[in-house]
Enzyme design. Structure first.
Site, PDB file in Angstrom:
ATOM      1  N   GLU A 117     -23.625  13.501  20.260  1.00  0.00           N
ATOM      2  CA  GLU A 117     -23.487  13.031  19.949  1.00  0.00           C
ATOM      3  C   GLU A 117     -22.809  12.582  18.321  1.00  0.00           C
ATOM      4  O   GLU A 117     -23.749  13.566  17.762  1.00  0.00           O
ATOM      5  CB  GLU A 117     -24.034  11.317  19.641  1.00  0.00           C
ATOM      6  CG  GLU A 117     -24.673  11.001  20.768  1.00  0.00           C
ATOM      7  CD  GLU A 117     -23.072  10.342  21.239  1.00  0.00           C
ATOM      8  OE1 GLU A 117     -22.146   9.480  20.777  1.00  0.00           O
ATOM      9  OE2 GLU A 117     -22.907  10.634  22.599  1.00  0.00           O
ATOM     10  N   CYS A 142     -24.715   8.089  10.181  1.00  0.00           N
ATOM     11  CA  CYS A 142     -23.577   8.454  10.784  1.00  0.00           C
ATOM     12  C   CYS A 142     -22.811   6.762  10.593  1.00  0.00           C
ATOM     13  O   CYS A 142     -21.280   7.062  10.774  1.00  0.00           O
ATOM     14  CB  CYS A 142     -23.934   8.996  12.101  1.00  0.00           C
ATOM     15  SG  CYS A 142     -24.776   7.795  13.270  1.00  0.00           S
TER      16      CYS A 142
HETATM   17  P1  NAP Z   1     -25.430  19.475  11.978  1.00  0.00           P
HETATM   18  O1  NAP Z   1     -25.413  20.341  10.430  1.00  0.00           O
HETATM   19  O2  NAP Z   1     -24.445  19.273  12.984  1.00  0.00           O
HETATM   20  O3  NAP Z   1     -26.213  19.600  12.366  1.00  0.00           O
HETATM   21  C1  NAP Z   1     -27.479  19.361  13.852  1.00  0.00           C
HETATM   22  C2  NAP Z   1     -28.581  20.052  14.635  1.00  0.00           C
HETATM   23  O4  NAP Z   1     -27.355  20.964  14.800  1.00  0.00           O
HETATM   24  C3  NAP Z   1     -29.345  20.923  13.439  1.00  0.00           C
HETATM   25  O5  NAP Z   1     -30.797  20.715  14.361  1.00  0.00           O
HETATM   26  C4  NAP Z   1     -28.763  21.811  13.528  1.00  0.00           C
HETATM   27  O6  NAP Z   1     -30.042  22.829  12.540  1.00  0.00           O
HETATM   28  C5  NAP Z   1     -28.843  22.285  15.186  1.00  0.00           C
HETATM   29  N1  NAP Z   1     -27.381  23.063  15.079  1.00  0.00           N
HETATM   30  C6  NAP Z   1     -26.791  23.621  13.898  1.00  0.00           C
HETATM   31  N2  NAP Z   1     -25.475  24.718  14.431  1.00  0.00           N
HETATM   32  C7  NAP Z   1     -25.624  24.787  15.813  1.00  0.00           C
HETATM   33  C8  NAP Z   1     -25.468  25.613  16.667  1.00  0.00           C
HETATM   34  N3  NAP Z   1     -24.899  26.939  16.227  1.00  0.00           N
HETATM   35  N4  NAP Z   1     -26.225  25.945  18.026  1.00  0.00           N
HETATM   36  C9  NAP Z   1     -27.000  24.745  18.131  1.00  0.00           C
HETATM   37  N5  NAP Z   1     -27.554  24.376  17.517  1.00  0.00           N
HETATM   38  C10 NAP Z   1     -27.130  24.138  15.554  1.00  0.00           C
HETATM   39  O7  NAP Z   1     -26.074  18.225  11.663  1.00  0.00           O
HETATM   40  P2  NAP Z   1     -26.646  17.086  10.808  1.00  0.00           P
HETATM   41  O8  NAP Z   1     -25.908  17.283   9.317  1.00  0.00           O
HETATM   42  O9  NAP Z   1     -28.430  17.790  10.509  1.00  0.00           O
HETATM   43  O10 NAP Z   1     -26.527  15.568  10.740  1.00  0.00           O
HETATM   44  C11 NAP Z   1     -25.662  15.016   9.783  1.00  0.00           C
HETATM   45  C12 NAP Z   1     -24.585  14.758  11.528  1.00  0.00           C
HETATM   46  O11 NAP Z   1     -25.002  14.559  12.485  1.00  0.00           O
HETATM   47  C13 NAP Z   1     -23.709  14.026  10.784  1.00  0.00           C
HETATM   48  O12 NAP Z   1     -22.826  14.221  11.340  1.00  0.00           O
HETATM   49  C14 NAP Z   1     -23.359  12.329  11.214  1.00  0.00           C
HETATM   50  O13 NAP Z   1     -22.471  11.917  11.146  1.00  0.00           O
HETATM   51  C15 NAP Z   1     -24.178  12.454  12.508  1.00  0.00           C
HETATM   52  N6  NAP Z   1     -25.146  11.722  13.770  1.00  0.00           N
HETATM   53  C16 NAP Z   1     -24.550  10.874  14.641  1.00  0.00           C
HETATM   54  C17 NAP Z   1     -25.515  10.195  15.269  1.00  0.00           C
HETATM   55  C18 NAP Z   1     -24.291   9.321  16.040  1.00  0.00           C
HETATM   56  O14 NAP Z   1     -25.234   8.452  16.842  1.00  0.00           O
HETATM   57  N7  NAP Z   1     -23.304   9.811  16.570  1.00  0.00           N
HETATM   58  C19 NAP Z   1     -25.956  10.184  15.001  1.00  0.00           C
HETATM   59  C20 NAP Z   1     -26.936  10.604  13.573  1.00  0.00           C
HETATM   60  C21 NAP Z   1     -26.660  11.611  12.950  1.00  0.00           C
HETATM   61  P3  NAP Z   1     -30.124  23.485  11.528  1.00  0.00           P
HETATM   62  O15 NAP Z   1     -30.618  22.413  10.765  1.00  0.00           O
HETATM   63  O16 NAP Z   1     -31.038  24.505  12.057  1.00  0.00           O
HETATM   64  O17 NAP Z   1     -28.769  23.896  10.778  1.00  0.00           O
END
Ligand code: NAP
Ligand code: MG
Length: 516
Positions: free
Chosen positions: A287, A321
């Site tokens: 997601e 999001c």
């Molecule tokens: P993010 O930076 O993409 O991180 C999400 C998760 O992925 C974190 O736990 C991050 O760890 C991990 N991650 C990063 N690089 C990775 C890799 N190479 N392999 C595996 N995992 C990895 O997103 P965020 O800043 O936490 O969240 C914001 C984003 O989430 C926005 O784009 C928002 O729209 C989206 N979101 C979507 C929904 C939905 O239901 N559609 C809901 C909430 C949020 P680290 O923190 O250690 O980097």
């Protein structure tokens, strides 16, 4: 098991003196624990690692919420091993027992509500109202998925066949990796874990590095509920170091991910490559982001629309999001709407939210802060600044609620997810044009329409291509059970969290036919 019907957890009234009193106690409790050192949890064992992740209050840099142990690849390996061992018995555990742990955890969470709200306010920068809604959502996920698992066990969706006794059963997949975002560090993490374990899977959880303390509290609650060791293994750590390792590991059967599009696509690609010794195709629920729009039609209550757009754009500092980042407004009401919106936005106060003094708190970290300010600079060139546009000089990542009007639908700030308090306003010739603009991004998560015109609403129902479409209300705040959540296109795989189909994503169906 005597189960009441599912209802959404009520939220609190922060004008009530007794609620405020309880919150004050919870705030001092959380403050007393600032700087605590927290372990990894692998197979029920608490492991203190050498390296730690420092979790700070994004609204006050001098406050360290905690130092959480940082998992290495060796820890990740041990966590997968523990989850694999745990799966042997957990898959055979009755649904009644598994759901029971969720119900118990929900009850513990209710008792710890004030503390969890206070912690969310400090670690994630949420005001109390937003934090309360998040804790309620986490409780809802536990209560809802528990009931859904019991229901799933009762159904046998096959038709009778002559001289046979036939059964279709939903069995678990195996070991899952849960990777969660920081913006709903309790609710999303809790929902992604609960939905997977209640149907018999075991998991390794990698929380977002910005919010590992609240994630730890969740795992502790599950432990307190009596969940056996090895079912949830908690390994905070860097996405690139252990995230990739966990995703590509041959023991991993599925990945339940929520976060940005970039990381989601990377995970999907990595998971699709078979590894030595891997016996299955990995299933990925991913997601991702949004570029959500609210259409303001010409037949509209302008004040109501302005309130809804402002709440959707600036609630939790635009870091949802589902947040509205584009307002698409019919030319006939464009100027009046902008005025009403500027008026609404002027009422928003910005500052530290951990003691609930302000409506809008900080953005989550330095990267986000710099990136959002850069987008604001781009936006000033791409449109006309109506309000905001600057950082705020406080020891936290504070940015003013920012509205930029006269933006082209193809502009960078109208196409890319900013994930901060920045709203682009776009003018449309008519309702059809507004829909065209609304659908013209790669995303498709939430959308909204403010209109009194029934036929336009019906047209939007058919043509506005988003997973969650809201009429005459804000486009944030999906309630478990009532608004199953998940988008289209680059917004993700449409898992519909909080919906009846969700837990099935973590099962496979086995048909057994017996000749009589
Ligand atoms: P993010 O930076 O993409 O991180 C999400 C998760 O992925 C974190 O736990 C991050 O760890 C991990 N991650 C990063 N690089 C990775 C890799 N190479 N392999 C595996 N995992 C990895 O997103 P965020 O800043 O936490 O969240 C914001 C984003 O989430 C926005 O784009 C928002 O729209 C989206 N979101 C979507 C929904 C939905 O239901 N559609 C809901 C909430 C949020 P680290 O923190 O250690 O980097
Ligand atoms: Mg932090």
């Amino acid at each position: 098991m005597l189960l009441t019907q599912f209802i959404n957890e009520p939220t609190m009234d922060f004008n009530d003196a007794s609620v405020i009193g309880n919150m004050e106690k919870a705030v001092s409790y959380v403050k007393r624990n600032f700087g605590e050192k927290l372990p990894l949890i692998i197979n029920g064992e608490r492991i203190f690692a050498e390296e730690t992740i420092t979790s700070i209050n994004p609204g006050n840099f001098s406050q360290v919420i905690g130092f959480i142990s940082k998992a290495t690849q060796k820890d990740a390996e041990a966590a997968l091993e523990a989850a694999s061992t745990g799966f042997v018995n957990w898959q055979k555990t009755s649904t009644r027992e598994r759901a029971g742990y969720l119900f118990k955890a929900a009850s513990i969470m209710r008792n710890k509500k004030y503390e969890l709200i206070a912690l969310l306010a400090y670690e994630a920068g949420k005001n109390w109202t937003e934090a309360d809604a998040e804790v309620a959502e986490a409780i809802d996920f536990l209560e809802f998925y528990g009931r859904e698992a019991l229901e799933l066990e009762r159904v046998n969706p096959v038709i009778p066949f002559p001289n046979e006794q036939n059964e279709l059963i939903y069995i678990p997949l195996g070991v899952g990796v849960v990777i969660s975002p920081w913006n709903f560090p309790l609710a999303i993490l809790c929902g992604m874990v609960a939905g997977a374990i209640v149907v018999g899977n075991t998991v390794v959880v990698k929380p977002a590095s910005n919010t590992p303390v609240i994630g730890y509290k969740f795992v502790e609650i599950m432990d307190e509920a009596g969940l056996p060791a090895g079912i949830i293994n908690y390994v905070p750590g860097s996405g690139s170091e252990i995230g990739d390792y966990l995703v590509s590991h041959p023991k991993t059967r599925f990945i339940n991910y929520t976060g940005s599009k970039e990381v989601g696509l990377h995970i999907t690609e990595l998971a699709s490559k078979g590894q030595e010794g891997q016996k299955w195709i990995k299933r990925v629920a991913s997601e991702m982001g949004g570029k959500d729009a609210i259409i303001v039609d010409k037949e509209v209550d302008l004040e109501d629309a302005a309130r809804g757009v402002a709440a959707s754009a600036f609630g939790y500092t635009g870091q949802k999001c589902s947040a509205c980042s584009r307002a698409i407004v019919d030319k006939e009401v464009y100027d009046d709407f902008l005025e009403a919106l500027a008026f609404e936005t002027a009422r928003i106060t910005v500052g530290p939210v951990s003691e609930n003094k302000h409506y809008m708190g900080p953005v989550i970290d330095k990267n986000a802060y710099n990136k959002i300010l850069e987008y604001i600079n781009t936006g000033k060139k791409e449109g006309r600044l109506i309000t905001g546009g600057s950082k705020i000089d406080l020891p936290g990542y504070f940015i003013e609620p920012t509205i930029i009007a006269d933006v082209s639908s193809k502009a960078c700030i109208a196409q890319e997810e900013i994930f901060g308090p920045v709203l682009a306003v776009i003018k449309a010739h008519d309702f059809g044009h507004a829909l065209e603009i609304a659908n013209d991004t790669e995303f498709g998560l939430t959308g909204g329409v403010y209109s009194k015109n029934r036929r336009n609403l019906e047209r939007a129902r058919r043509e506005f291509h988003v997973g969650n479409l809201y009429f005459n209300r804000k486009c944030t705040g999906a309630a478990v059970g009532a608004h199953p959540f998940g988008g289209f296109n680059m917004s993700g795989t449409n898992s519909k969290a909080g919906g009846k189909d969700y837990i099935k994503l973590f099962t496979q169906m086995k048909l057994v036919a017996e000749k009589l």
